[in-house]
Write a protein that holds these residues in place. Structure first.
Motif, PDB file in Angstrom:
ATOM      1  N   ASP A 453       0.854  -1.185   0.000  1.00  0.00           N
ATOM      2  CA  ASP A 453       0.000   0.000   0.000  1.00  0.00           C
ATOM      3  C   ASP A 453       0.894   1.240   0.000  1.00  0.00           C
ATOM      4  OD1 ASP A 453      -2.255   1.588   0.143  1.00  0.00           O
ATOM      5  OD2 ASP A 453      -2.353   1.506   2.324  1.00  0.00           O
ATOM      6  N   VAL A 454       0.349   2.359  -0.472  1.00  0.00           N
ATOM      7  CA  VAL A 454       1.133   3.591  -0.550  1.00  0.00           C
ATOM      8  C   VAL A 454       0.870   4.499   0.643  1.00  0.00           C
ATOM      9  CG1 VAL A 454       1.465   5.731  -1.853  1.00  0.00           C
ATOM     10  CG2 VAL A 454       1.388   3.537  -3.053  1.00  0.00           C
ATOM     11  N   GLY A 455      -0.403   4.723   0.956  1.00  0.00           N
ATOM     12  CA  GLY A 455      -0.754   5.706   1.986  1.00  0.00           C
ATOM     13  C   GLY A 455      -0.790   5.121   3.379  1.00  0.00           C
ATOM     14  N   MET A 456       0.346   4.697   3.887  1.00  0.00           N
ATOM     15  CA  MET A 456       0.402   4.130   5.236  1.00  0.00           C
ATOM     16  C   MET A 456       0.936   5.165   6.218  1.00  0.00           C
ATOM     17  SD  MET A 456       1.817   0.250   4.565  1.00  0.00           S
ATOM     18  CE  MET A 456       3.369   0.827   3.859  1.00  0.00           C
ATOM     19  N   PRO A 457       0.475   5.142   7.473  1.00  0.00           N
ATOM     20  CA  PRO A 457       1.009   6.072   8.469  1.00  0.00           C
ATOM     21  C   PRO A 457       2.445   5.715   8.827  1.00  0.00           C
ATOM     22  CG  PRO A 457      -0.475   4.477   9.503  1.00  0.00           C
ATOM     23  CD  PRO A 457      -0.572   4.248   8.023  1.00  0.00           C
ATOM     24  N   GLY A 458       3.153   6.697   9.353  1.00  0.00           N
ATOM     25  CA  GLY A 458       4.546   6.448   9.702  1.00  0.00           C
ATOM     26  C   GLY A 458       5.399   6.442   8.457  1.00  0.00           C
ATOM     27  N   MET A 459       5.824   5.269   8.038  1.00  0.00           N
ATOM     28  CA  MET A 459       6.597   5.122   6.808  1.00  0.00           C
ATOM     29  C   MET A 459       5.644   4.861   5.652  1.00  0.00           C
ATOM     30  SD  MET A 459       9.530   2.310   5.815  1.00  0.00           S
ATOM     31  CE  MET A 459      10.645   2.910   7.089  1.00  0.00           C
ATOM     32  N   THR A 460       5.637   5.736   4.644  1.00  0.00           N
ATOM     33  CA  THR A 460       4.746   5.561   3.494  1.00  0.00           C
ATOM     34  C   THR A 460       5.255   4.430   2.604  1.00  0.00           C
ATOM     35  OG1 THR A 460       5.927   7.087   2.038  1.00  0.00           O
ATOM     36  CG2 THR A 460       4.271   8.034   3.536  1.00  0.00           C
ATOM     37  N   GLY A 461       4.397   3.994   1.690  1.00  0.00           N
ATOM     38  CA  GLY A 461       4.804   2.968   0.747  1.00  0.00           C
ATOM     39  C   GLY A 461       5.950   3.406  -0.126  1.00  0.00           C
ATOM     40  N   HIS A 462       5.988   4.692  -0.496  1.00  0.00           N
ATOM     41  CA  HIS A 462       7.088   5.200  -1.309  1.00  0.00           C
ATOM     42  C   HIS A 462       8.400   5.125  -0.539  1.00  0.00           C
ATOM     43  CE1 HIS A 462       3.836   7.683  -3.544  1.00  0.00           C
ATOM     44  NE2 HIS A 462       4.102   6.582  -4.221  1.00  0.00           N
ATOM     45  N   GLU A 463       8.371   5.499   0.723  1.00  0.00           N
ATOM     46  CA  GLU A 463       9.591   5.430   1.534  1.00  0.00           C
ATOM     47  C   GLU A 463      10.043   3.992   1.713  1.00  0.00           C
ATOM     48  OE1 GLU A 463       8.710   9.391   4.304  1.00  0.00           O
ATOM     49  OE2 GLU A 463       8.031   7.405   4.940  1.00  0.00           O
ATOM     50  N   PHE A 464       9.090   3.080   1.908  1.00  0.00           N
ATOM     51  CA  PHE A 464       9.430   1.658   2.036  1.00  0.00           C
ATOM     52  C   PHE A 464      10.111   1.152   0.761  1.00  0.00           C
ATOM     53  CE2 PHE A 464       7.979  -2.568   0.685  1.00  0.00           C
ATOM     54  CZ  PHE A 464       8.646  -3.356   1.606  1.00  0.00           C
ATOM     55  N   ALA A 465       9.522   1.487  -0.396  1.00  0.00           N
ATOM     56  CA  ALA A 465      10.069   1.012  -1.668  1.00  0.00           C
ATOM     57  C   ALA A 465      11.484   1.542  -1.889  1.00  0.00           C
ATOM     58  CB  ALA A 465       9.157   1.434  -2.810  1.00  0.00           C
ATOM     59  N   THR A 466      11.694   2.821  -1.593  1.00  0.00           N
ATOM     60  CA  THR A 466      13.016   3.417  -1.785  1.00  0.00           C
ATOM     61  C   THR A 466      14.060   2.730  -0.916  1.00  0.00           C
ATOM     62  OG1 THR A 466      12.032   5.563  -2.333  1.00  0.00           O
ATOM     63  CG2 THR A 466      14.337   5.561  -1.642  1.00  0.00           C
ATOM     64  N   GLN A 467      13.717   2.449   0.341  1.00  0.00           N
ATOM     65  CA  GLN A 467      14.673   1.802   1.242  1.00  0.00           C
ATOM     66  C   GLN A 467      14.899   0.339   0.865  1.00  0.00           C
ATOM     67  OE1 GLN A 467      14.469   2.541   5.467  1.00  0.00           O
ATOM     68  NE2 GLN A 467      13.261   4.420   5.189  1.00  0.00           N
ATOM     69  N   LEU A 468      13.828  -0.321   0.434  1.00  0.00           N
ATOM     70  CA  LEU A 468      13.977  -1.731   0.057  1.00  0.00           C
ATOM     71  C   LEU A 468      14.890  -1.867  -1.150  1.00  0.00           C
ATOM     72  CD1 LEU A 468      12.874  -4.608   0.799  1.00  0.00           C
ATOM     73  CD2 LEU A 468      11.265  -4.309  -1.092  1.00  0.00           C
ATOM     74  N   ARG A 469      14.776  -0.945  -2.119  1.00  0.00           N
ATOM     75  CA  ARG A 469      15.607  -1.006  -3.321  1.00  0.00           C
ATOM     76  C   ARG A 469      17.083  -0.744  -3.020  1.00  0.00           C
ATOM     77  NH1 ARG A 469      12.944  -4.114  -6.716  1.00  0.00           N
ATOM     78  NH2 ARG A 469      11.314  -3.076  -7.942  1.00  0.00           N
ATOM     79  N   GLN A 470      17.360  -0.123  -1.901  1.00  0.00           N
ATOM     80  CA  GLN A 470      18.751   0.135  -1.542  1.00  0.00           C
ATOM     81  C   GLN A 470      19.482  -1.133  -1.115  1.00  0.00           C
ATOM     82  OE1 GLN A 470      18.478   3.197   1.455  1.00  0.00           O
ATOM     83  NE2 GLN A 470      17.977   4.824  -0.023  1.00  0.00           N
ATOM     84  N   THR A 477      13.533  -7.619  -7.205  1.00  0.00           N
ATOM     85  CA  THR A 477      12.271  -8.150  -6.677  1.00  0.00           C
ATOM     86  C   THR A 477      11.087  -7.414  -7.297  1.00  0.00           C
ATOM     87  OG1 THR A 477      13.320  -8.703  -4.568  1.00  0.00           O
ATOM     88  CG2 THR A 477      10.916  -8.508  -4.579  1.00  0.00           C
ATOM     89  N   LEU A 478      10.048  -8.153  -7.692  1.00  0.00           N
ATOM     90  CA  LEU A 478       8.848  -7.517  -8.239  1.00  0.00           C
ATOM     91  C   LEU A 478       8.174  -6.717  -7.131  1.00  0.00           C
ATOM     92  CD1 LEU A 478       6.799  -7.137 -10.540  1.00  0.00           C
ATOM     93  CD2 LEU A 478       5.593  -9.158  -9.666  1.00  0.00           C
ATOM     94  N   LEU A 479       8.113  -5.415  -7.319  1.00  0.00           N
ATOM     95  CA  LEU A 479       7.568  -4.507  -6.311  1.00  0.00           C
ATOM     96  C   LEU A 479       6.360  -3.793  -6.907  1.00  0.00           C
ATOM     97  CD1 LEU A 479       7.955  -3.407  -3.479  1.00  0.00           C
ATOM     98  CD2 LEU A 479       9.618  -1.784  -4.363  1.00  0.00           C
ATOM     99  N   VAL A 480       5.186  -4.028  -6.325  1.00  0.00           N
ATOM    100  CA  VAL A 480       3.935  -3.521  -6.888  1.00  0.00           C
ATOM    101  C   VAL A 480       3.253  -2.602  -5.877  1.00  0.00           C
ATOM    102  CG1 VAL A 480       1.686  -4.124  -7.860  1.00  0.00           C
ATOM    103  CG2 VAL A 480       3.655  -5.644  -8.216  1.00  0.00           C
ATOM    104  N   ALA A 481       2.930  -1.389  -6.301  1.00  0.00           N
ATOM    105  CA  ALA A 481       2.142  -0.468  -5.477  1.00  0.00           C
ATOM    106  C   ALA A 481       0.669  -0.836  -5.634  1.00  0.00           C
ATOM    107  CB  ALA A 481       2.373   0.967  -5.900  1.00  0.00           C
ATOM    108  N   LEU A 482      -0.003  -1.066  -4.537  1.00  0.00           N
ATOM    109  CA  LEU A 482      -1.426  -1.431  -4.547  1.00  0.00           C
ATOM    110  C   LEU A 482      -2.152  -0.394  -3.705  1.00  0.00           C
ATOM    111  CD1 LEU A 482      -3.422  -3.534  -5.578  1.00  0.00           C
ATOM    112  CD2 LEU A 482      -3.033  -4.840  -3.502  1.00  0.00           C
ATOM    113  N   THR A 483      -2.896   0.518  -4.370  1.00  0.00           N
ATOM    114  CA  THR A 483      -3.418   1.687  -3.667  1.00  0.00           C
ATOM    115  C   THR A 483      -4.714   2.170  -4.287  1.00  0.00           C
ATOM    116  OG1 THR A 483      -2.925   4.021  -3.176  1.00  0.00           O
ATOM    117  CG2 THR A 483      -1.930   3.104  -5.143  1.00  0.00           C
TER     118      THR A 483
END
Length: 519
Positions: A453-470, A477-483
């Motif tokens: 999901d994208v609109g999560m409290p605390g750490m957003t989905g965008h922030e999660f994706a950016t950190q995971l890709r690091q 890994t197949l990374l899909v935004a579901l929002t």
């Protein structure tokens, strides 16, 4: 003052009421020499008529005060609009002590001693006209504010009506979905009725998504974010595609649908999906507003360099005043019928916008209420020429191997239901309800695909994706935004954050399978 005029006046002419014709002519010529317009009044009644047609100031002398009609002019001056205070210039031997003048109680009055110099008189007139210009500006500002207030009130009324209709239309499919869930909870697992109930719920969910998609389409068009996927199209194939999607609604009403397509190919430059969507809206509209067992005719023909597509029905028809307004946003011919049939009053507005993006026009015609309607789309045609159609790329086959899938969503119901669906397909699924928890779980679980999901409290989905890709382990890994957010800007932000795909909720089983089939 022009109180009875429909158009505002900006006259700065000076009305002159002098004791003699010679005095009036001398005054008028003096004004003309200063670049000012003067109009000579014969008496007070004539002066009142001239003022009614527009005036910047009224000039008179004490010798004219005894003339008939002065009392009527006083009444007219007292009844001026709130913004108006016509400047009055009086040339009097006794000044303000002139009996008739002192008793009249005139407003905005400038008294000059008689006789007076021409320079003094012109200076007083110039000052009076400057004040009159301020009055005109105030009048225009008041008119602008009044119009803005009326527009806001109409917009507010339309907003309230739209929200009421939206709530009604969203509840329509939600009610049977909720009932279906209650039925499924009570029916045995092998009950034949379960299939009927789930099919009904699927239809209602499709209706719910259609309403939301229409709203999003209008928003994208109005903000200029809708991008057409143009290609050279055979408009006959577009018609066939559109009619396939309309078939259930047409069949439900028992309508007789006739289709007349030309033998020749009518080529247009356009987006196949958007043009089919436009025609589908027109045919669905005809089906909704035509009594059961009615007639609907779809015709495609050439008219010069245009392709002309018409949808004619035997339905409720249109009153004369609606043939142009029917394409306005939220326009509804019969509000009670519209709500009974299901709709937000945006379908035809959407058609007009989509057709306009293709350089075409759409129009409506009807003999009158109860006599059916005809909607016509006109599109510019392309010159006929041989076209080599490239073979469409084969879609990825759904995945049949078990994968490790991580689901990240702060909405527990949404996360668990998606996890159950994926588990039924044989995948190993883990659920986390925050971005931070998902980052901790990923190195241990080693997911091959992540739905986040994208609109999560605390750490957003965008922030999660950016950190995971690091982390190099998840670079591919197949990374899909579901929002629930689905604009082009939302998709751009997802790609920038590191997501491979952007799906809007609720995602269908087939879409999920196709994505996992890439792995």
């Amino acid at each position: 003052m022009a109180a009875g005029s429909s158009e505002p006046t900006y006259s700065e002419r000076v009305i002159i009421l002098a004791p003699t014709v010679r005095d009036a002519d001398v005054t008028r010529r003096a004004l003309a020499g200063a670049g000012l317009e003067g109009a000579v009044a014969r008496d007070w009644c004539h002066a009142q008529e001239l003022i009614h047609d527009g005036a910047g100031a009224l000039m008179f002398t004490d010798l004219t005060l005894a003339g008939p009609g002065f009392a009527g002019l006083l009444v007219a001056l007292q009844n001026q609009p709130a913004w108006s205070n016509l400047p009055l210039l009086a040339l009097c031997r006794q000044g303000l002590l002139t009996p008739t003048l002192s008793e009249a109680g005139l407003r905005n009055l400038t008294v000059l001693d008689r006789p007076t110099s021409m320079r003094t008189m012109l200076s007083a007139v110039m000052t009076a006209l400057r004040g009159r210009r301020w009055q005109y500006q105030i009048r225009d500002q008041i008119e602008t504010l009044v119009q803005a207030d009326h527009s806001l009130r109409r917009a507010d009324q339309r907003k309230d009506e739209f929200l009421a209709t939206l709530a009604h239309e969203l509840r329509n499919p939600l009610a049977p979905i909720r009932t279906g869930l209650e039925l499924l909870a009570q029916l045995p697992a092998d009950a034949p009725r379960r299939e009927t109930v789930t099919a009904m719920m699927d239809r209602q969910m499709s209706q719910l998504l259609r309403l939301i998609d229409d709203l999003l389409e209008v928003s994208r068009i109005s903000t200029g974010k809708l991008i057409l996927q143009r290609e050279r199209l055979d408009l006959r194939r577009v018609v066939e595609t559109a009619l396939e999607s309309c078939a259930p609604l047409v069949a439900r009403g028992g309508h007789h649908l006739s289709v007349d397509l030309p033998d020749e190919t009518l080529w247009v430059d356009g987006d196949a999906a958007r043009l089919a969507q436009s025609l589908s809206n027109l045919v669905n509209n005809a089906a909704k507003y035509t009594p059961d067992g009615g007639r609907i005719a779809v015709t495609l023909a050439r008219a010069g360099q245009q392709a002309v597509l018409t949808v004619q029905d035997s339905g409720v028809g249109l009153p004369p005043d609606m043939t142009a307004r029917v394409f306005d946003m939220f326009a509804q011919v019969n509000r009670s019928l519209e709500r009974a049939q299901g709709g937000l009053g945006i379908g035809l507005a959407l058609v007009r916008s989509l057709v306009a993006l293709h350089g075409g026009q759409v129009s409506a015609a009807s003999p009158g209420p109860g006599q059916g309607s005809t909607f016509t789309i006109r599109l510019p045609m392309l010159a006929p020429q041989p076209v080599t159609v490239a073979a469409a790329p084969e879609a990825a086959a759904p995945s049949h191997k078990a994968l490790r899938v991580l689901v990240v969503d702060d909405n527990e119901d949404a996360a668990e239901s998606l996890a159950m669906l994926l588990a039924l397909e044989g995948h190993e699924v883990r659920v986390q309800h925050s971005g931070a928890e998902a980052l901790d779980a990923a190195p241990v679980f080693q997911p091959q695909a992540v739905f986040c999901d994208v609109g999560m409290p605390g750490m957003t989905g965008h922030e999660f994706a950016t950190q995971l890709r690091q982390d190099p382990r998840f670079a591919t890994t197949l990374l899909v935004a579901l929002t629930g957010w689905g604009t082009e800007e939302d998709k751009r932000r997802s790609r920038a954050a590191g997501f491979d795909e952007h799906l809007t909720k609720p995602a269908g089983e087939q879409a999920l399978a196709m994505l996992l089939g890439r792995i």
